[in-house]
Design a protein around this motif. Sequence first.
Motif, mmCIF file in Angstrom:
data_model
loop_
_atom_site.group_PDB
_atom_site.id
_atom_site.type_symbol
_atom_site.label_atom_id
_atom_site.label_comp_id
_atom_site.label_asym_id
_atom_site.label_seq_id
_atom_site.Cartn_x
_atom_site.Cartn_y
_atom_site.Cartn_z
ATOM 1 N N LYS A 399 44.293 -18.852 -45.443
ATOM 2 C CA LYS A 399 45.128 -19.264 -44.323
ATOM 3 C C LYS A 399 45.703 -20.663 -44.495
ATOM 4 O O LYS A 399 46.734 -20.980 -43.921
ATOM 5 C CB LYS A 399 44.327 -19.184 -43.027
ATOM 6 C CG LYS A 399 43.154 -20.154 -42.939
ATOM 7 C CD LYS A 399 42.427 -19.970 -41.622
ATOM 8 C CE LYS A 399 41.222 -20.887 -41.509
ATOM 9 N NZ LYS A 399 40.508 -20.707 -40.235
ATOM 10 N N SER A 400 45.067 -21.538 -45.299
ATOM 11 C CA SER A 400 45.612 -22.879 -45.473
ATOM 12 C C SER A 400 46.014 -23.141 -46.910
ATOM 13 O O SER A 400 46.288 -24.260 -47.284
ATOM 14 C CB SER A 400 44.583 -23.931 -45.024
ATOM 15 O OG SER A 400 43.440 -23.853 -45.829
ATOM 16 N N SER A 401 46.015 -22.125 -47.733
ATOM 17 C CA SER A 401 46.344 -22.342 -49.133
ATOM 18 C C SER A 401 47.847 -22.369 -49.326
ATOM 19 O O SER A 401 48.587 -21.756 -48.582
ATOM 20 C CB SER A 401 45.717 -21.234 -49.997
ATOM 21 O OG SER A 401 46.251 -19.985 -49.632
ATOM 22 N N SER A 402 48.295 -23.106 -50.336
ATOM 23 C CA SER A 402 49.725 -23.227 -50.613
ATOM 24 C C SER A 402 49.918 -23.435 -52.099
ATOM 25 O O SER A 402 50.275 -24.513 -52.538
ATOM 26 C CB SER A 402 50.317 -24.387 -49.826
ATOM 27 O OG SER A 402 49.528 -25.544 -49.978
ATOM 28 N N PRO A 403 49.656 -22.385 -52.908
ATOM 29 C CA PRO A 403 49.642 -22.541 -54.351
ATOM 30 C C PRO A 403 51.011 -22.835 -54.941
ATOM 31 O O PRO A 403 51.112 -23.333 -56.054
ATOM 32 C CB PRO A 403 49.104 -21.187 -54.837
ATOM 33 C CG PRO A 403 49.471 -20.220 -53.743
ATOM 34 C CD PRO A 403 49.344 -21.005 -52.489
ATOM 35 N N PHE A 509 42.532 -36.252 -42.889
ATOM 36 C CA PHE A 509 43.149 -35.490 -43.970
ATOM 37 C C PHE A 509 43.929 -34.320 -43.367
ATOM 38 O O PHE A 509 43.545 -33.745 -42.350
ATOM 39 C CB PHE A 509 42.126 -35.009 -45.005
ATOM 40 C CG PHE A 509 40.994 -34.195 -44.466
ATOM 41 C CD1 PHE A 509 41.085 -32.821 -44.367
ATOM 42 C CD2 PHE A 509 39.802 -34.805 -44.081
ATOM 43 C CE1 PHE A 509 40.041 -32.064 -43.880
ATOM 44 C CE2 PHE A 509 38.752 -34.054 -43.592
ATOM 45 C CZ PHE A 509 38.865 -32.689 -43.495
ATOM 46 N N ILE A 510 45.074 -34.059 -43.967
ATOM 47 C CA ILE A 510 45.992 -33.058 -43.425
ATOM 48 C C ILE A 510 45.767 -31.711 -44.093
ATOM 49 O O ILE A 510 45.773 -31.612 -45.323
ATOM 50 C CB ILE A 510 47.454 -33.499 -43.617
ATOM 51 C CG1 ILE A 510 47.702 -34.844 -42.918
ATOM 52 C CG2 ILE A 510 48.414 -32.448 -43.087
ATOM 53 C CD1 ILE A 510 49.074 -35.410 -43.163
ATOM 54 N N VAL A 511 45.566 -30.693 -43.274
ATOM 55 C CA VAL A 511 45.421 -29.323 -43.758
ATOM 56 C C VAL A 511 46.685 -28.550 -43.379
ATOM 57 O O VAL A 511 46.983 -28.404 -42.194
ATOM 58 C CB VAL A 511 44.192 -28.632 -43.149
ATOM 59 C CG1 VAL A 511 44.083 -27.201 -43.648
ATOM 60 C CG2 VAL A 511 42.928 -29.411 -43.479
ATOM 61 N N PRO A 512 47.464 -28.068 -44.367
ATOM 62 C CA PRO A 512 48.676 -27.301 -44.041
ATOM 63 C C PRO A 512 48.325 -25.847 -43.707
ATOM 64 O O PRO A 512 47.686 -25.157 -44.493
ATOM 65 C CB PRO A 512 49.510 -27.402 -45.318
ATOM 66 C CG PRO A 512 48.523 -27.643 -46.407
ATOM 67 C CD PRO A 512 47.337 -28.337 -45.809
ATOM 68 N N ILE A 513 48.743 -25.401 -42.540
ATOM 69 C CA ILE A 513 48.496 -24.027 -42.090
ATOM 70 C C ILE A 513 49.809 -23.246 -42.156
ATOM 71 O O ILE A 513 50.798 -23.625 -41.520
ATOM 72 C CB ILE A 513 47.950 -23.995 -40.647
ATOM 73 C CG1 ILE A 513 46.713 -24.894 -40.526
ATOM 74 C CG2 ILE A 513 47.623 -22.564 -40.226
ATOM 75 C CD1 ILE A 513 45.539 -24.471 -41.367
ATOM 76 N N HIS A 520 56.875 -21.361 -50.555
ATOM 77 C CA HIS A 520 57.150 -22.549 -51.357
ATOM 78 C C HIS A 520 57.817 -23.662 -50.548
ATOM 79 O O HIS A 520 58.057 -24.750 -51.050
ATOM 80 C CB HIS A 520 58.044 -22.197 -52.541
ATOM 81 C CG HIS A 520 59.399 -21.684 -52.143
ATOM 82 N ND1 HIS A 520 59.621 -20.350 -51.907
ATOM 83 C CD2 HIS A 520 60.581 -22.314 -51.920
ATOM 84 C CE1 HIS A 520 60.896 -20.183 -51.561
ATOM 85 N NE2 HIS A 520 61.498 -21.358 -51.568
ATOM 86 N N ASP A 521 58.121 -23.411 -49.268
ATOM 87 C CA ASP A 521 58.816 -24.379 -48.417
ATOM 88 C C ASP A 521 57.806 -25.076 -47.511
ATOM 89 O O ASP A 521 57.212 -24.434 -46.630
ATOM 90 C CB ASP A 521 59.874 -23.661 -47.583
ATOM 91 C CG ASP A 521 60.728 -24.634 -46.767
ATOM 92 O OD1 ASP A 521 60.426 -25.846 -46.775
ATOM 93 O OD2 ASP A 521 61.696 -24.164 -46.132
ATOM 94 N N PRO A 522 57.577 -26.392 -47.668
ATOM 95 C CA PRO A 522 56.590 -27.107 -46.845
ATOM 96 C C PRO A 522 56.880 -27.025 -45.347
ATOM 97 O O PRO A 522 55.958 -27.107 -44.536
ATOM 98 C CB PRO A 522 56.694 -28.554 -47.337
ATOM 99 C CG PRO A 522 57.282 -28.468 -48.702
ATOM 100 C CD PRO A 522 58.192 -27.291 -48.675
ATOM 101 N N SER A 523 58.170 -26.885 -44.977
ATOM 102 C CA SER A 523 58.501 -26.834 -43.555
ATOM 103 C C SER A 523 58.000 -25.565 -42.883
ATOM 104 O O SER A 523 58.030 -25.465 -41.649
ATOM 105 C CB SER A 523 60.014 -26.964 -43.361
ATOM 106 O OG SER A 523 60.699 -25.870 -43.953
#
Length: 549
Positions: A399-403, A509-513, A520-523
């Motif tokens: 759920k928070s992974s962004s490979p 620390f920031i966890v991206p969800i 591939h888009d951080p937004s």
Amino acid sequence: MCLGITKKSQLHIGCWNINGHKNKGFDKYSDPRFINEICNKDIVCLIETHCSLEESLSLDGFKPVHLIRPKSKGTYKRSGGISVFVKSELRPGVKFLEHENNDYIWLQLCRDFFGMKDDIYLCYVYNPPDNSSYTKSLDEDIFELIEKDISKFSDSGKILIAGDLNARTGSQVLDFINDDQLLDKIPGFENFSPDQNLLVRYSMDEVLTTRGKNLNEICIQSGLRILNGRVQGDFIGQLTCFTPNGSSVVDYFISSESLMENISFFKVHKFFGELSDHCQISVMLKIDCRINNNINDKLQFAPSTYIWNETSSQEFITALSSDNIQSKINDFNNKTYDNVDILVADLNSIITEVADKKSRKHKLKEFRQSVMNELDNLHDNNPNKYWDLLKELSKDNNKSSSPDIPSNTWFEYFKDLNKSKVNTPNDNFVNNFKQMEKEKIFSELDFQINDQEIITAICTLKNKKSSGFDMILNEMLKCSQSFLLNSFKKVFNHILVTGSFPNLWAKGFIVPIFKSGPTHDPSNYRGITIGSSLGKLFAKILNTRCSPG
């Protein structure tokens, strides 16, 4: 790779004889206060570490070099040992040079990297007591080895020596030749370079030993000057070592005479008797350095956390009830603190020590084993729940992974997220706002936090929430309120009265969800900042006070 340029004008260099990394079973490397004392340096050396390579300290943001002395044949214990830590961004400008044994080490600070006229050759040294069996077993005196290197390196740059030299050099004893500038009037001495007429060096330790005489003589012959008791920060020669047999000055910084103009100050740090019988010493060196910062170096992995299960509450309370922890709590409550970061670090140390009674690794192993056991049982008895559990575990894991997104992209995205063009307020608004700040509008924050406010706030804390960099869980705060209520109150009111907010609580620390859209888009991710649970508890109390009703 994304790079930025940082200008650095001061280099903080430290040295500390820690007298072993363990003391009666207590590991100093796990003490937040100990870490805080050394990690604010650019280059720092720990002397007498008494540890193996596996036990050696690792510091985030530093590149280490460890010198390990073999175990004694008689006692099978370790003595000596040196660990040098260089900040990662400075490591390209530092070379570690060859040395004869593991009681000293030379570092070359390259002039081009640090923006200096000459290379600086920094020597960290531990010279054991002259009556020790180890010293007697040496083939050559450590001072003699270092003196040879000084002669060699002085032709290429300037010298800076730091360490525990076990030499007492007395007070007002000259380490230079006074008035030798008159020699240039004598035929044959036309090219003679006289010593500067420096300030007389004072010391609170007036004893002059044989080693001290030898050290003074080395300084005279090599053009080196003892900084203790002579430069800004220490004009009295403060004591550096405190033992039951007495106090002394045995820890030194010594520099080339021509390097002294680049030294802003020399400092003997505060004595922490529970951490070492020596004070840390440090110098600040003027430099002109431009550092290429790799953004990846600014990124950190989230700290490890504690696994909390149905037995953890009782185990935590039992550990809190122990005589050892109760003694530490009493000491904490009775101690006076000036520095809020040390205050918070000491409280964190107590809580994490209680949690460590059952190690994170062991708990994590138990947790993984319990999951495996549950899967095995469900596979045979309830296949539907077996696949539901697997699906849930897979969902939690992803759920928070962004490979698809590199770390430097994340850094830039979150750094720029809140950037927006703000109109400059007019002068009238600014003046009116400043005047309002001086006026007493409300008094809700003007009285100290009491027991009931803390208890009420703790009751509202939710379980199963992530911990911040301090690794403290809400469950720990709930279990410890009857034991640490006065400690919480002490910390909160110190912050309220002094207006100083702990640095640890300001970090998160920031966890991206992931939300939706291309991965591939951080937004397409929502950033969740995980902060200190204890800091949130403090904020919750203040928020309740300021809320209407």
